[in-house]
Design a protein around this motif. Structure first.
Motif, PDB file in Angstrom:
ATOM      1  N   ARG A  67       0.818  -1.216   0.000  1.00  0.00           N
ATOM      2  CA  ARG A  67       0.000   0.000   0.000  1.00  0.00           C
ATOM      3  C   ARG A  67       0.851   1.264   0.000  1.00  0.00           C
ATOM      4  NH1 ARG A  67      -0.606  -2.329   5.084  1.00  0.00           N
ATOM      5  NH2 ARG A  67       0.166  -1.096   6.851  1.00  0.00           N
ATOM      6  N   TYR A  68       2.137   1.140   0.343  1.00  0.00           N
ATOM      7  CA  TYR A  68       3.058   2.267   0.256  1.00  0.00           C
ATOM      8  C   TYR A  68       3.886   2.224  -1.028  1.00  0.00           C
ATOM      9  CZ  TYR A  68       2.039   2.580   5.259  1.00  0.00           C
ATOM     10  OH  TYR A  68       1.410   2.671   6.460  1.00  0.00           O
ATOM     11  N   LEU A  69       4.225   1.012  -1.434  1.00  0.00           N
ATOM     12  CA  LEU A  69       5.134   0.846  -2.564  1.00  0.00           C
ATOM     13  C   LEU A  69       4.504   1.276  -3.886  1.00  0.00           C
ATOM     14  CD1 LEU A  69       7.893  -0.281  -3.517  1.00  0.00           C
ATOM     15  CD2 LEU A  69       6.790  -2.497  -3.761  1.00  0.00           C
ATOM     16  N   TYR A  70       3.312   0.766  -4.186  1.00  0.00           N
ATOM     17  CA  TYR A  70       2.722   0.987  -5.502  1.00  0.00           C
ATOM     18  C   TYR A  70       2.152   2.390  -5.700  1.00  0.00           C
ATOM     19  CZ  TYR A  70       3.546  -3.675  -7.151  1.00  0.00           C
ATOM     20  OH  TYR A  70       4.165  -4.810  -7.594  1.00  0.00           O
ATOM     21  N   PRO A  71       1.524   3.019  -4.704  1.00  0.00           N
ATOM     22  CA  PRO A  71       1.118   4.419  -4.914  1.00  0.00           C
ATOM     23  C   PRO A  71       2.303   5.337  -5.202  1.00  0.00           C
ATOM     24  CG  PRO A  71      -0.071   3.503  -3.064  1.00  0.00           C
ATOM     25  CD  PRO A  71       0.955   2.486  -3.450  1.00  0.00           C
ATOM     26  N   THR A  72       3.441   5.059  -4.558  1.00  0.00           N
ATOM     27  CA  THR A  72       4.648   5.856  -4.835  1.00  0.00           C
ATOM     28  C   THR A  72       5.079   5.660  -6.284  1.00  0.00           C
ATOM     29  OG1 THR A  72       5.322   5.538  -2.535  1.00  0.00           O
ATOM     30  CG2 THR A  72       6.995   6.308  -4.075  1.00  0.00           C
ATOM     31  N   ALA A  73       5.093   4.396  -6.745  1.00  0.00           N
ATOM     32  CA  ALA A  73       5.456   4.126  -8.137  1.00  0.00           C
ATOM     33  C   ALA A  73       4.472   4.778  -9.096  1.00  0.00           C
ATOM     34  CB  ALA A  73       5.507   2.616  -8.372  1.00  0.00           C
ATOM     35  N   LEU A  74       3.178   4.763  -8.747  1.00  0.00           N
ATOM     36  CA  LEU A  74       2.156   5.385  -9.599  1.00  0.00           C
ATOM     37  C   LEU A  74       2.374   6.887  -9.720  1.00  0.00           C
ATOM     38  CD1 LEU A  74      -0.368   4.467 -11.159  1.00  0.00           C
ATOM     39  CD2 LEU A  74      -1.725   5.080  -9.162  1.00  0.00           C
ATOM     40  N   PHE A  75       2.786   7.510  -8.619  1.00  0.00           N
ATOM     41  CA  PHE A  75       3.066   8.948  -8.639  1.00  0.00           C
ATOM     42  C   PHE A  75       4.206   9.256  -9.607  1.00  0.00           C
ATOM     43  CE2 PHE A  75       5.812  12.349  -6.924  1.00  0.00           C
ATOM     44  CZ  PHE A  75       4.944  13.413  -7.044  1.00  0.00           C
ATOM     45  N   PHE A  76       5.278   8.471  -9.537  1.00  0.00           N
ATOM     46  CA  PHE A  76       6.426   8.711 -10.418  1.00  0.00           C
ATOM     47  C   PHE A  76       6.074   8.410 -11.875  1.00  0.00           C
ATOM     48  CE2 PHE A  76       8.901   8.276  -6.432  1.00  0.00           C
ATOM     49  CZ  PHE A  76       9.620   9.460  -6.518  1.00  0.00           C
ATOM     50  N   ILE A  77       5.170   7.472 -12.096  1.00  0.00           N
ATOM     51  CA  ILE A  77       4.724   7.183 -13.462  1.00  0.00           C
ATOM     52  C   ILE A  77       4.055   8.419 -14.070  1.00  0.00           C
ATOM     53  CG2 ILE A  77       2.957   5.912 -14.766  1.00  0.00           C
ATOM     54  CD1 ILE A  77       3.633   3.472 -13.076  1.00  0.00           C
ATOM     55  N   CYS A  78       3.137   9.032 -13.326  1.00  0.00           N
ATOM     56  CA  CYS A  78       2.421  10.219 -13.835  1.00  0.00           C
ATOM     57  C   CYS A  78       3.389  11.381 -14.069  1.00  0.00           C
ATOM     58  CB  CYS A  78       1.326  10.631 -12.852  1.00  0.00           C
ATOM     59  SG  CYS A  78      -0.001   9.417 -12.699  1.00  0.00           S
ATOM     60  N   ILE A  79       4.319  11.576 -13.146  1.00  0.00           N
ATOM     61  CA  ILE A  79       5.299  12.659 -13.301  1.00  0.00           C
ATOM     62  C   ILE A  79       6.159  12.417 -14.532  1.00  0.00           C
ATOM     63  CG2 ILE A  79       7.339  13.745 -12.287  1.00  0.00           C
ATOM     64  CD1 ILE A  79       4.760  14.624 -10.968  1.00  0.00           C
ATOM     65  N   GLY A  80       6.613  11.169 -14.703  1.00  0.00           N
ATOM     66  CA  GLY A  80       7.483  10.850 -15.835  1.00  0.00           C
ATOM     67  C   GLY A  80       6.795  11.026 -17.168  1.00  0.00           C
ATOM     68  N   VAL A  81       5.547  10.593 -17.269  1.00  0.00           N
ATOM     69  CA  VAL A  81       4.814  10.730 -18.528  1.00  0.00           C
ATOM     70  C   VAL A  81       4.561  12.195 -18.855  1.00  0.00           C
ATOM     71  CG1 VAL A  81       2.627  10.233 -19.680  1.00  0.00           C
ATOM     72  CG2 VAL A  81       3.739   8.475 -18.333  1.00  0.00           C
ATOM     73  N   PHE A  82       4.161  12.964 -17.866  1.00  0.00           N
ATOM     74  CA  PHE A  82       3.882  14.389 -18.112  1.00  0.00           C
ATOM     75  C   PHE A  82       5.154  15.133 -18.504  1.00  0.00           C
ATOM     76  CE2 PHE A  82       3.437  18.814 -16.735  1.00  0.00           C
ATOM     77  CZ  PHE A  82       2.275  19.161 -17.407  1.00  0.00           C
ATOM     78  N   ALA A  83       6.288  14.770 -17.886  1.00  0.00           N
ATOM     79  CA  ALA A  83       7.544  15.476 -18.173  1.00  0.00           C
ATOM     80  C   ALA A  83       8.063  15.199 -19.572  1.00  0.00           C
ATOM     81  CB  ALA A  83       8.604  15.070 -17.142  1.00  0.00           C
ATOM     82  N   ALA A  84       7.610  14.087 -20.194  1.00  0.00           N
ATOM     83  CA  ALA A  84       8.117  13.738 -21.520  1.00  0.00           C
ATOM     84  C   ALA A  84       7.769  14.809 -22.556  1.00  0.00           C
ATOM     85  CB  ALA A  84       7.567  12.380 -21.955  1.00  0.00           C
ATOM     86  N   LYS A  85       6.485  15.267 -22.591  1.00  0.00           N
ATOM     87  CA  LYS A  85       6.058  16.261 -23.578  1.00  0.00           C
ATOM     88  C   LYS A  85       5.226  17.387 -22.978  1.00  0.00           C
ATOM     89  CE  LYS A  85       4.567  14.618 -27.535  1.00  0.00           C
ATOM     90  NZ  LYS A  85       3.798  13.799 -28.503  1.00  0.00           N
ATOM     91  N   ASN A  86       5.146  17.417 -21.641  1.00  0.00           N
ATOM     92  CA  ASN A  86       4.386  18.451 -20.927  1.00  0.00           C
ATOM     93  C   ASN A  86       2.931  18.527 -21.405  1.00  0.00           C
ATOM     94  OD1 ASN A  86       6.592  19.239 -19.332  1.00  0.00           O
ATOM     95  ND2 ASN A  86       7.337  20.629 -20.925  1.00  0.00           N
ATOM     96  N   THR A  87       2.311  17.377 -21.525  1.00  0.00           N
ATOM     97  CA  THR A  87       0.914  17.339 -21.959  1.00  0.00           C
ATOM     98  C   THR A  87       0.155  16.304 -21.138  1.00  0.00           C
ATOM     99  OG1 THR A  87      -0.569  16.791 -23.792  1.00  0.00           O
ATOM    100  CG2 THR A  87       1.601  15.767 -23.820  1.00  0.00           C
ATOM    101  N   LEU A  88      -1.060  16.656 -20.758  1.00  0.00           N
ATOM    102  CA  LEU A  88      -1.899  15.743 -19.985  1.00  0.00           C
ATOM    103  C   LEU A  88      -2.473  14.623 -20.850  1.00  0.00           C
ATOM    104  CD1 LEU A  88      -3.880  18.156 -17.624  1.00  0.00           C
ATOM    105  CD2 LEU A  88      -2.248  16.379 -16.938  1.00  0.00           C
ATOM    106  N   PHE A  89      -2.453  14.828 -22.157  1.00  0.00           N
ATOM    107  CA  PHE A  89      -2.986  13.790 -23.050  1.00  0.00           C
ATOM    108  C   PHE A  89      -2.219  12.484 -22.888  1.00  0.00           C
ATOM    109  CE2 PHE A  89      -3.080  11.485 -27.071  1.00  0.00           C
ATOM    110  CZ  PHE A  89      -4.445  11.395 -27.303  1.00  0.00           C
ATOM    111  N   ASP A  90      -0.896  12.575 -22.736  1.00  0.00           N
ATOM    112  CA  ASP A  90      -0.086  11.365 -22.558  1.00  0.00           C
ATOM    113  C   ASP A  90      -0.403  10.681 -21.235  1.00  0.00           C
ATOM    114  OD1 ASP A  90       1.095  11.694 -24.986  1.00  0.00           O
ATOM    115  OD2 ASP A  90       2.942  12.595 -24.220  1.00  0.00           O
ATOM    116  N   VAL A  91      -0.738  11.462 -20.204  1.00  0.00           N
ATOM    117  CA  VAL A  91      -1.111  10.874 -18.917  1.00  0.00           C
ATOM    118  C   VAL A  91      -2.418  10.090 -19.065  1.00  0.00           C
ATOM    119  CG1 VAL A  91      -1.685  11.345 -16.503  1.00  0.00           C
ATOM    120  CG2 VAL A  91       0.061  12.718 -17.654  1.00  0.00           C
TER     121      VAL A  91
END
Length: 507
Positions: free
Chosen positions: A392-416
């Motif tokens: 319950r601590y491990l996967y929400p943290t990974a999910l947070f970094f997933i969203c940050i990483g995808v958004f940082a790729a092209k700065n668009t919410l569409f990719d998220v």
């Protein structure tokens, strides 16, 4: 193209630069951690870190991603032997004899043998890459568009039919990946295809969004309810416990050698990967053993041979990826995607045009494997404690970094949004027992397959016989037919349960 030790020395000069050494260390450290934690997976880790490499130098980015790939194999062996947790598919066979050895009080010896087998197998795989990759690339210079197209078809078929699960499902997932690769603008005419009027899809589906969705969010959704406690009763070890005796080393020597050779051969066949190599090595050891009944009850050979084959195969998988641009599995497909993102075209010209990346990568293999041995021996207790982190601590943290990483790729919410869509879709596929890894293989190779297919037809003026008239292309097509025929033969060869006729039928 001759092999020069001057190139290798220059590679060490690249790999030993402080920033590249740091990237290599980060890669193997993250890979080791990912290998220990069940459920995360190499693909998830590489997918999460892939957007972070956009602002990095190409050499450092490739060294880090490669370090994650081969570093994860070390951590996976720890879980399999000490905790009977096959965190990654290649180590599932290690559990069969690794955990019984731990129950007999020989867990430290099993880990010591594993480290020796891993280092030997990896060293052989690296040497294999040093000597074979330049020659394979040299041969590949004679490849035209038809030969490249046929070779990629071999890679796609091998990856689809040799993946775990039903071969038919694997082929279906590969075709789905090919279709996703068609989204965007046509490479020749610039006409939009399958964009459904969405401007964000003009450049095609984002590799980061696809990989993070299929292997990040989907894994999170599948494991979100995992609350089973992990038994760490056998996980307390000292460094001195890992030292095998002379008799144990003698018992493991030839299995390590045989496993290494099996892994190196499997690595040259696209689509096999370390999982198949480890199972083949285990089966071979059990077949030639004088007392096969020992296997499954704590045979050292059952640990030494599969682990050597796994690490030999992992290092050897870089040969077709770097020299031909044909990834052996989904993880190699991500590495191929990382090279393309950084403007580097994998294939025969890579060794000449980007010698710093090729030889720097080989040098980093030596350094990374030594780092892993140094890291794992004193830190096994720490790695085991990491397993006690609740999901319950491990996967929400990974999910947070997933969203940050995808958004940082092209700065668009569409990719998220696209990542979430592929995550839910990937979860549905997993529940239906479809393996999503071939999707990534088809997605990465699809555009290059289409480009070379259309180019060969333009050269031959639309004559499909050009794929058969050219000997090398005809050979690869024959391999494709052989792969399909083998799958059909294996399917019909399976023994069907006998039909029981009730006694009343004879009355």
């Amino acid at each position: 193209m001759e092999i020069g030790f001057t190139d290798l020395i220059q590679g060490f000069g690249v790999a030993l630069q402080p920033h590249n050494l740091l990237y290599c260390f980060i890669g193997v450290m993250v890979g080791n951690l990912v290998g220990v934690l069940p459920g995360m997976g190499v693909l998830s880790a590489v997918s999460i870190l892939l957007p972070l490499t956009y602002g990095m130098p190409p050499v450092g980015a490739i060294l880090m991603i490669a370090g994650i790939f081969y570093g994860a194999q070390y951590g996976g062996a720890i879980c399999s032997i000490l905790l009977n947790l096959p965190c990654h598919p290649p180590h599932a066979v290690t559990c069969l004899d690794g955990f019984p050895l731990t129950q007999q009080g020989k867990g430290g010896v099993a880990l010591g043998i594993t480290m020796i087998a891993a280092l030997f197998g990896a060293a052989f795989g690296i040497i294999q890459m040093i000597f074979m990759a330049p020659y394979i690339a040299n041969i590949a210079y004679s490849f035209g568009a038809a030969e490249i197209c046929s070779l990629m078809l071999v890679g796609l078929l091998a990856g689809a039919t040799l993946a775990k699960g039903s071969p038919l499902k694997g082929v279906a997932m590969t075709i789905l990946g090919l279709l996703l690769g068609l989204v965007g603008q046509d490479i020749n005419t610039g006409i939009e295809r399958f964009t459904f009027g969405l401007l964000d899809l003009d450049d095609g589906v984002e590799l980061v969004a696809l990989s993070l969705g299929l292997f990040g969010i989907a894994e999170f959704l599948r494991s979100v309810n995992n609350t089973a406690p992990i038994n760490t009763a056998y996980a307390k070890l000292r460094v001195s416990d890992m030292r095998p005796s002379k008799a144990e080393m003698k018992q493991a020597a030839f299995p390590i050698l045989r496993g290494t050779l099996i892994g190196s051969l499997c690595s040259l066949i696209p689509g096999t990967g370390p999982t198949i190599a480890s199972f083949v090595a285990y089966a071979a050891e059990k077949k030639i053993a004088k007392k096969p009944e020992r296997f499954g009850r704590g045979a050292i050979e059952g640990v030494a041979s599969p682990e050597a084959s796994t690490h030999s195969s992992v290092q050897g998988d870089f040969i077709p990826t770097m020299s031909l641009g044909i990834p052996g599995d989904a993880a190699m497909a991500l590495l191929l995607g990382a090279l393309i993102i950084h403007g580097i075209q994998p294939g025969p010209r890579l060794i000449v045009e980007h010698a710093d990346i090729f030889w720097g990568l080989i040098a980093s293999f030596w350094l990374g494997n030594i780092m892993l041995i140094i890291l794992n021996v004193p830190m096994i207790g720490i790695w085991v404690k990491m397993l006690m982190v609740p999901y319950r601590y491990l996967y929400p943290t990974a999910l947070f970094f997933i969203c940050i990483g995808v958004f940082a790729a092209k700065n668009t919410l569409f990719d998220v949004v696209m990542t979430v869509f592929f995550g839910v879709f990937g979860y549905i596929l997993l529940k239906l027992r479809f393996e999503p890894a071939p999707i990534l293989l088809g997605f990465v190779l699809g555009p290059r397959l289409e480009e070379n297919f259309r180019r060969s037809l333009l050269i031959s003026r639309g004559d499909l016989m050009t794929f058969i008239d050219r000997p090398i292309s005809a050979f690869f097509l024959a391999v494709c037919v052989l792969l399909i025929a083998m799958q059909i033969w294996v399917r019909f060869k399976r023994k069907k349960p006998p039909i029981l006729i009730p006694d009343t039928a004879y009355e």
